[in-house]
Write an enzyme that holds these catalytic residues in place. Structure first.
Site, PDB file in Angstrom:
ATOM      1  N   GLU A   1       2.664   5.113  -4.000  1.00  9.07           N
ATOM      2  CA  GLU A   1       2.710   6.062  -5.128  1.00  9.07           C
ATOM      3  C   GLU A   1       4.069   6.773  -5.283  1.00  9.07           C
ATOM      4  O   GLU A   1       4.355   7.171  -6.428  1.00  9.07           O
ATOM      5  CB  GLU A   1       1.593   7.105  -4.962  1.00  9.07           C
ATOM      6  CG  GLU A   1       0.204   6.532  -5.105  1.00  9.07           C
ATOM      7  CD  GLU A   1      -0.243   5.682  -3.903  1.00  9.07           C
ATOM      8  OE1 GLU A   1      -1.008   4.730  -4.105  1.00  9.07           O
ATOM      9  OE2 GLU A   1       0.201   5.967  -2.773  1.00  9.07           O
TER      10      GLU A   1
ATOM     11  N   ASP B   1       0.853  -1.192   0.000  1.00 13.94           N
ATOM     12  CA  ASP B   1       0.000   0.000   0.000  1.00 13.94           C
ATOM     13  C   ASP B   1       0.888   1.241   0.000  1.00 13.94           C
ATOM     14  O   ASP B   1       2.108   1.165   0.144  1.00 13.94           O
ATOM     15  CB  ASP B   1      -0.878  -0.050   1.253  1.00 13.94           C
ATOM     16  CG  ASP B   1      -1.987   0.984   1.266  1.00 13.94           C
ATOM     17  OD1 ASP B   1      -2.285   1.556   0.199  1.00 13.94           O
ATOM     18  OD2 ASP B   1      -2.558   1.219   2.351  1.00 13.94           O
TER      19      ASP B   1
END
Length: 926
Positions: free
Chosen positions: A513, A510
């Site tokens: 980005e 997770d």
């Protein structure tokens, strides 16, 4: 206005002269022509267009401001390509004309809406000239020259054009700096050694201004025409535009919206960003690939291999503009000609997805906020108590000690190792979350992951060469540099240490980005053109560093400016590799951030959605888009992540989610539980029933994933893939198919007991009972009480199913039931891939069974094309044949008479077959 010169080529086949009777090629800058036009025709067209536009403007009330030059009036509104795309500037006539562009002011639209650009390119705006073009063994090489500078700094005056005719259905066009090397995406792509012999496309060029004109030979359809606007290639601003042959365009992720994109002045930004899925925003991943359906049902795709911040502007011409702020223009064009083939051809370049373990296709359960391993364990026991299928239990960040990777809370999660042991005893699996932000504030010597990473130099660095420190869940954090191969080894060692205590089976990566709770770093970002480039695409937050790290951060392979969109891919690659080395079995990885080729290493979930009906709908275009992107293992958080679900919403969502390729119910902290056990007996039973349906279909679903792994087929599939000539399917995204055979029509709104769905032309059978619907291609109202999900089997299909159990391990030991859906000509076909469900490279090593099922002339045949010992452990128990027109007088199994049943709904059933899966057989009805 520039003229278009006829291309002369030593090999006319590569750049053919227009053949007599060929379809005209629309040329750029608002005109119609082939690669070149005659000057007399051009003058006449200009005069006629000018008069026409002037009359239209007078009728419409004119424009705001002074009268524009005649050349500007030539350009119809839908064909105006934006010359001033900067978002934070109110464009004035002075600003626009300083760029040499046309300015026609229009009334402003509602806030946040884009409309016809006020500032746009005139027909004679300077572009590159194609100075030379020479044949090569694989295609051509050319030189492009720009003689007039543009308005962005560091124009590159000479460009190299490389064209490779890679296959008959794939064209590769690359434009880069002719003199100096530039950053290129470090992605392994196929290298061809031979030029395509019979391409189904023809390629032409406009010399001055330079432009690419690509046509489909069979239909003459123009797929690309880049003469519509100037090519710009500056150091930090690269732009190329093209006309499109239709408005039916898909892909270009990751975004939330309908499957079919609007071309009504719609700009899609590609820059990985941590934000709850919201319309019009750049989300977690970047996929610069589109699929376009042409008139008549043909399809093609375009992939721009570029990882820099990018936006794609769509307009109603129809037209498209690629804008990126680094790298090169490296295009692959895939000619299909059908949409399934386009996606296969795309994956031939980026790589086919990994074969998941069978347990990955079972039901997964998670929440943030279980609070303890004992509470997690209670949920698992409750699922078992109600005999609700579950293959994997997950934990979110609350299992960690202080939110630090590779730790677990020794108080609240003390029993975690015992929980995992218990899962394994019951044939279940454990998955945990990991973040790439490594806590940096622990006393030296107390937290090995940071100490060792610092010692080995494995973190993103500032421009000053020190670890860049941001803030994520544990507080101050450094960020692992997965572009460095040494980081992969460090990641493996950390996971090995943790696995020795908690023997996890899969990993959930997770925040990759990468996400940062501050902009850039604790010290901000330094001045300069990496963090403040001459042009910033329309990213959320208006800055490249918004809620991520500085673009100037140094990584092993390049600067973060170039590598940002690759962060999740590189972490997924390291994680899959570590799992293989630790467990020796197929890895299971689910990642939030993605980039092309990531299907080779991970699946994806659609992020932090909300418990709302619209979020449930948006999950369907989301999962179908990722099917296009070569990441078939995809799903959304069932029942919604944030907010509080309702029993009705969660029941309907569990029905839909049971048909996500990746099916996980996940919930946030401080909201009421939403696993199936907490609802009323009626809702709980409906959820259990639909999961049992999924588990019965695991052999079919697993076989679909085999075909995805082998050749790039889609698993969850838009209807238009199977019915590309049916215009009614092109915008459908409230239904989908599994493979070519199973139609899923979920309920997506509250308070209803029926659903309207499109049923394509042909015979479709109710999955549960086998009665038939003969559709002419129409919208049908279907009964849908709260306990029912509509599933229909397409005529001509054979689905391998199995008696369901509460885990995939139990299910795979049960007898098979083959469901035959006869076509109008009483034929059908299907297949089954079978292996041990977890070993590496079973197909590549030959450790599998593959069976083909066929029906013709009232004879069902099962043929074993490849056999393995695994197939001896399971039998075919039942054959159900839908659409048998007349009651048979007898049924013969391998020539021996066999009892059967036949119902009024024309379903023939033969039970107690007891045939080993590795034995072929035939069954005839007379």
């Amino acid at each position: 206005m520039k003229s278009y010169q006829k291309l002369t080529s030593p090999q006319p086949a590569a750049c053919p002269v227009e053949e007599e009777g060929a379809a005209p090629v629309p040329a750029g800058r608002g005109k119609l022509a082939p690669c070149w036009v005659g000057s007399g025709l051009l003058v006449a067209a200009v005069l006629l267009s000018t008069i026409t536009v002037w009359v239209l403007w007078q009728v419409s009330g004119g424009w705001l401001g002074p009268t524009p030059p005649p050349k500007c009036l030539l350009v119809p509104e839908s064909h105006r390509f934006d010359c001033y795309p900067e978002r934070q500037v109110v464009v004035t006539q002075e600003l626009c004309e300083s760029r040499g562009c046309c300015f026609i002011q229009r009334p402003p639209l509602a806030e946040g809406k884009r409309g016809v650009p006020w500032c746009f390119y005139p027909p004679d705006f300077p572009s590159y000239t194609l100075e030379s073009l020479n044949q090569t063994a694989l295609g051509m090489v050319g030189l492009l020259v720009r003689r007039e500078k543009t308005y962005y700094p560091r124009d590159i005056e000479m460009l190299r054009l490389d064209v490779e005719f890679e296959t008959d259905t794939r064209l590769h066009i690359k434009i880069t700096d002719a003199a100096n090397p530039r950053y290129e995406v470090p992605l392994d792509v196929p290298r061809v050694t031979k030029r395509a012999e019979n391409p189904i496309y023809s390629l032409n060029f406009s010399w001055d201004p330079f432009g690419v004109l690509l046509q489909r030979k069979e239909t003459g359809t123009v797929l690309l025409n880049t003469t519509v606007a100037p090519l710009i290639f500056a150091d930090q601003f690269l732009q190329i535009s093209t006309s499109l042959p239709s408005r039916f365009l898909y892909g270009l992720g990751e975004h939330r919206g309908s499957l079919l994109h609007s071309l009504d002045w719609n700009t899609l930004t590609l820059w990985a960003r941590d934000v709850s899925p919201t319309e019009s925003l750049n989300l977690y991943g970047a996929h610069p690939f589109y699929l376009l359906m042409e008139e008549g049902g043909d399809a093609h795709g375009v992939f721009l291999l570029n990882s820099n911040a990018m936006e794609v502007a769509l307009q109603p011409a129809p037209g498209l503009t690629w804008r990126t702020i680094g790298g090169v223009l490296d295009f692959y064009i895939f000619l299909g000609p059908d949409p399934n083939m386009v996606i296969q051809q795309y994956q031939q370049v980026i790589g086919f997805p990994a074969m998941p373990p069978l347990w990955a296709l079972g039901f997964h359960l998670c929440r943030w906020g279980y609070g303890s391993s004992n509470e997690t364990w209670q949920t698992v026991r409750a699922m078992r108590n109600y005999q609700i299928p579950q293959d994997a239990q997950w934990n979110d960040i609350d299992y960690m000690d202080g939110y630090r990777d590779f730790t677990f809370d020794s108080q609240k999660f003390a029993s975690l190792p015992s929980l995992v042991e218990d899962l394994h005893k019951h044939g279940q699996h454990y998955v945990m979350i990991l973040d790439p932000g490594i806590s940096s504030t622990n006393p030296r010597g107390s937290y090995w992951p940071f100490d060792e990473g610092l010692k080995r130099g494995l973190f993103l660095n500032t421009t000053q060469g020190q670890p860049l420190i941001g803030q994520v869940w544990p507080g101050s954090t450094a960020f692992a540099d997965f572009s460095n191969p040494d980081t992969h080894q460090w990641w493996l060692e950390n996971l090995q240490h943790f696995h020795a205590h908690v023997p996890f089976d899969g990993l959930w990566i997770d925040m990759n980005e990468p996400s940062n709770f501050m902009d850039g770093s604790k010290d901000g970002c330094p001045p300069g053109e990496l963090d403040s480039p001459p042009y910033t695409p329309a990213v959320l937050g208006d800055s490249l560093s918004s809620k991520t790290v500085c673009a100037s951060a140094k990584q092993k392979a390049s600067v973060h400016y170039n590598l940002h969109n690759l962060y999740g891919l590189m972490e997924a690659k390291a994680t899959a590799s570590a799992l293989i080395q630790i467990r020796g079995k197929r890895p299971f990885v689910i990642s939030r951030s993605t980039f092309p080729s990531q299907g080779r290493y991970s699946g994806h979930w659609l992020g932090d959605n909300r418990s709302q009906w619209k979020d449930m709908y948006y999950s369907i275009p989301g999962l179908l888009s990722f099917s296009l992107f070569g990441i078939p293992l995809v799903g959304a958080d069932i029942c919604g992540f944030s907010g509080s679900t309702s029993e009705e919403l969660c029941t309907r969502w569990m029905q839909l989610g049971a048909f996500y390729p990746f099916a996980r119910n996940h919930n946030t902290q401080n909201e009421k539980a939403q696993d199936p056990t907490v609802f009323s007996p009626a809702a709980r039973t409906a959820m259990k029933d639909v999961l049992m349906t999924r588990y019965s279909l695991l052999p079919f679903l697993y076989t679909l994933f085999h075909h995805a792994h082998l050749q790039g087929d889609t698993v969850a599939r838009p209807l238009f893939f199977e019915f590309p000539r049916d215009m009614a399917t092109l915008g459908l995204d409230r239904q989908f198919l599994w493979g070519r055979s199973l139609l899923v029509t979920p309920v997506l709104e509250p308070g209803v007991d029926s659903v309207i769905g499109y049923v394509p032309q042909g015979i479709w059978y109710d999955f549960y009972q086998g009665y038939s619907v003969n559709s002419s291609g129409e919208m049908l109202k279907m009964s849908a009480p709260l306990e029912h999900l509509n599933l229909h089997v397409r005529e001509g299909s054979i689905l391998p199913t199995q008696k369901p159990g509460t885990t995939s391990e139990v299910t795979r030991q049960n007898p098979l039931r083959l469901i035959v859906a006869l076509s109008s000509s009483a034929t059908a076909w299907g297949d089954l891939f079978w292996d041990d469900g977890e070993s590496l490279d079973t197909f590549e090593r030959g450790s599998y069974s593959y069976l083909v099922f066929n029906v013709t002339q009232n004879v069902f045949t099962s043929t074993v094309l490849h056999a393995s010992t695994e197939a001896t452990k399971v039998t075919t128990g039942t054959l159900s044949i839908f659409g048998v027109q007349k009651p048979p007088s007898k049924v013969l199994l391998n020539g021996q008479e066999k009892p059967f049943s036949y119902l009024d709904n024309q379903v023939l059933t033969v039970s107690d077959l007891g045939i080993s899966l590795n034995q072929g057989f035939s069954l005839q009805w007379l």
